[in-house]
Design an enzyme around this catalytic site. Structure first.
Site, PDB file in Angstrom:
ATOM      1  CB  CYS A 280      98.489  62.512 -24.137  1.00  0.00           C
ATOM      2  SG  CYS A 280      97.373  61.091 -24.140  1.00  0.00           S
TER       3      CYS A 280
ATOM      4  CB  VAL B  55      79.512  60.857 -35.965  1.00  0.00           C
ATOM      5  CG1 VAL B  55      80.209  62.279 -36.149  1.00  0.00           C
ATOM      6  CG2 VAL B  55      78.402  61.178 -34.878  1.00  0.00           C
TER       7      VAL B  55
ATOM      8  CG  ASN C 163      67.569  65.678 -48.130  1.00  0.00           C
ATOM      9  OD1 ASN C 163      67.925  65.231 -47.464  1.00  0.00           O
ATOM     10  ND2 ASN C 163      67.019  66.944 -48.007  1.00  0.00           N
TER      11      ASN C 163
ATOM     12  CB  CYS D 208      68.299  57.215 -49.196  1.00  0.00           C
ATOM     13  SG  CYS D 208      68.358  57.328 -47.336  1.00  0.00           S
TER      14      CYS D 208
ATOM     15  CD  GLN E 121      76.689  66.571 -44.206  1.00  0.00           C
ATOM     16  OE1 GLN E 121      75.663  66.211 -44.830  1.00  0.00           O
ATOM     17  NE2 GLN E 121      76.759  67.903 -43.367  1.00  0.00           N
TER      18      GLN E 121
ATOM     19  CG  HIS F 152      81.043  66.410 -39.217  1.00  0.00           C
ATOM     20  ND1 HIS F 152      79.567  66.502 -40.031  1.00  0.00           N
ATOM     21  CD2 HIS F 152      81.427  67.355 -39.802  1.00  0.00           C
ATOM     22  CE1 HIS F 152      79.560  67.555 -40.435  1.00  0.00           C
ATOM     23  NE2 HIS F 152      80.477  68.054 -40.415  1.00  0.00           N
TER      24      HIS F 152
ATOM     25  CB  CYS G 259      93.629  61.805 -24.557  1.00  0.00           C
ATOM     26  SG  CYS G 259      94.300  62.800 -23.319  1.00  0.00           S
TER      27      CYS G 259
ATOM     28  N   GLY H 261      63.649  66.618 -47.901  1.00  0.00           N
ATOM     29  CA  GLY H 261      63.276  68.227 -47.787  1.00  0.00           C
ATOM     30  C   GLY H 261      64.191  68.892 -48.375  1.00  0.00           C
TER      31      GLY H 261
ATOM     32  CB  SER I 293      69.488  69.724 -44.579  1.00  0.00           C
ATOM     33  OG  SER I 293      70.254  69.890 -43.846  1.00  0.00           O
TER      34      SER I 293
HETATM   35 ZN   LIG Z   1      95.904  61.534 -22.635  1.00  0.00          ZN
END
Ligand SMILES: [Zn+2]
Length: 277
Positions: free
Chosen positions: A128, A101, A243, A261, A99, A117, A125, A245, A219
Site C-alpha cells: 500500500c 542507512v 578514506n 575521519c 550512503q 540508500h 509497505c 583504503g 570506497s
Molecule cells: Zn500496507
C-alpha cells in the site's frame, strides 16, 4: 603544507558538498561491508529480487533484522558526524549526502541529509506504500516472536545478522497495520535495487552546484556514489577523500587523506571556528 591543511584551505574558499559512506559510522560500532581494498567481505547481503521472490526469504530477512536492530538502534553518532553537523550549522558546507542507512547524521543534528540508500528507521509497505516507524514494527516482531528472546546472533552489516535456519522457519513476519499485507520492507535500497529517482536527482543537483566534493569513509564502489564524484570532477572542481583504503574514484581525486575521519573532521571544524573568531 600538509594535505589536511590543503583541505582546510580549500574548504574555506569553496562551497563543498560532503558525501559519506560506511567508514564514518565504524567508530560508532556499525560494521562496514567492505575491507580496505574495497572488496565486500562476509556473507553476501540479501538481494532485492530475493526479498521480493517469496515469503520464506522475507521471513529469513526479518528474523535476522529483528535481532540486529538493537545494535543499530543503540549506536551513537561520533565526533565525525558531529563535526559535519557543526560545519553545516556554520554554513561551511552546502549539502550532505550519505550512503549510510543508520540515521546517525540525523542524530548528530544534520538537516536535509540526502539519504541515497534510505534509512533503517523507516519501514515501507510494498503493497500500500505506507511508511511505518521501525521501532513500532520492531515492537510487534518482538511481541510475536518470544522464542527469539535472548538469542545471540552474530552481527553483520546493516543490522543484518546470521541466524540458524531452524530459528528462521518459525518466525512470524510483521504485517502492515493499514492493508494487512505481508510485504513490509525496510525503507532502504537493497543490493540489486535502484536508488529512488527523486533522491538520485537531489544528489546529482548538489553535485552539479558543488564547488568541491569531500568524500568521507567511502570506497565509492556503489555507482550511485561514484557518479557524483565523476560529475564534480568533470566540472573541474576538487574532489578530496578522507578514506583509509582504496576507492573506485582514486583516479578522480585531487588528493586523498588516508586518515581516520574521526581524527580529521574535528580538526576541520577547529579551523572553521578559528576563522570565525
Ligand atoms: Zn500496507
Amino acid at each position: 603544507m600538509s594535505d589536511l591543511d590543503r583541505l582546510i584551505t580549500l574548504m574555506a574558499e569553496r562551497r563543498f558538498v560532503v558525501l559519506t559512506g560506511a567508514g564514518i559510522s565504524t567508530p560508532s560500532g556499525i560494521p562496514d561491508y567492505r575491507d580496505s581494498e574495497g572488496v565486500r567481505r562476509g556473507r553476501a547481503p540479501m538481494m532485492y529480487q530475493e526479498f521480493l521472490s517469496g515469503a520464506a526469504l522475507r521471513q529469513r530477512y526479518w528474523a535476522r533484522a529483528m535481532l540486529g536492530w538493537p545494535k543499530v538502534r543503540q549506536a551513537q553518532a561520533n565526533v565525525a558526524h558531529q563535526a559535519l553537523a557543526d560545519l553545516q550549522a556554520r554554513g561551511c558546507i552546502d549539502g550532505l549526502i550519505t550512503q549510510n542507512v543508520d540515521g546517525l547524521h540525523d542524530q548528530a543534528g544534520s538537516t536535509e541529509v540526502v539519504e541515497l540508500h534510505g534509512n533503517l528507521y523507516r519501514v515501507l509497505c510494498l503493497d500500500c506504500g505506507q511508511r511505518l516507524a521501525r521501532d513500532e514494527v520492531q515492537a510487534v516482531m518482538v511481541a510475536e516472536n518470544p522464542y527469539l528472546a535472548g538469542v545471540d546472533a552474530t552481527q553483520a552489516p546493516d543490522g543484518d545478522t546470521l541466524l540458524d535456519p531452524h530459528f528462521e522457519a518459525r518466525f512470524k513476519v510483521p504485517v502492515c497495520p493499514h492493508c494487512h499485507g505481508e510485504r513490509l520492507k525496510p525503507d532502504v535500497v537493497f543490493f540489486g535495487e535502484n536508488v529512488a529517482v527523486p533522491t538520485a536527482e537531489r544528489a546529482m543537483s548538489l553535485a552539479h552546484q558543488a564547488q568541491g566534493l569531500l568524500v568521507v569513509g567511502s570506497s565509492l564502489m556503489a555507482y550511485s556514489a561514484f557518479r557524483l564524484c565523476r560529475a564534480v570532477a568533470e566540472r573541474g572542481q576538487p574532489v578530496v577523500a578522507i578514506n583509509l583504503g582504496k576507492t573506485r574514484g582514486d583516479d578522480l581525486l585531487t588528493f586523498k587523506l588516508p586518515l581516520p575521519c574521526d581524527d580529521c573532521l574535528p580538526r576541520v571544524v577547529a579551523a572553521a571556528r578559528l576563522r570565525a573568531l
